[in-house]
Enzyme design. Structure first.
Site: not given
Length: 163
Positions: A91, A99, A101, A128, A135
């Protein structure tokens, strides 16, 4: 509930240049721009050939493509079923926080289940931290017992010559 300020949709051939741009932006962010050699023609073949090898969706915010997700099917021999390997989700920095992702991952999860897939896999660079944290919030688990291996370039050519 307030409607999202963006839309997700399956990519079309008209989106190829935007997808290529976003892939280069991701490669730059990951300090791998030197590896981003794919052309618009490469993406056209991979995504829109009669039997595509990969699939993509895009996010559109204020009329501009600002994000993309690209995936392909993998297969679990243990489960005897397919899964999705998510190659890239990206993105634009200016559109983060909307929102997008999470919406990409939710849409991919819905699609995976509709196609009878049993899992979604992807990789993340160990430095990262923003992505790793994102995640974790999705509920994804790290496959810490596994390491990724890659065969490319001269090593790939040399091994193929043995066949």
């Amino acid at each position: 509930m307030k409607p999202a300020p963006f839309t997700l949709r399956d990519a079309t051939p008209a989106d190829i240049s935007a997808i290529a741009r976003l892939v280069r932006d991701l490669a730059d962010y990951e300090h791998l721009l030197h590896e981003a050699v794919a052309t618009d023609a490469d993406f056209a073949t991979a995504l829109f050939a009669p039997h595509p090898h990969a699939y993509a969706m895009v996010a559109v915010h204020e009329g501009v493509i600002c994000g993309m997700a690209l995936w392909f099917h993998n297969f679990s021999t243990f489960a005897g079923k397919h899964g999705f390997y998510i190659e890239d989700v990206y993105v634009d920095p200016g559109s983060r926080g909307l929102g997008i992702g999470r919406a990409f991952f939710a849409a991919l999860a819905k699609r995976a289940l509709a196609e009878g897939c049993v899992r979604m896999d992807w990789s993340v660079l160990d430095w990262n931290e923003p992505a790793i944290n994102f995640y974790q919030k999705l509920g994804a688990t790290a496959m810490s017992d596994w390491t990724t291996r890659r065969l490319t370039g001269a090593a790939l050519t040399a091994l193929a010559a043995e066949a």
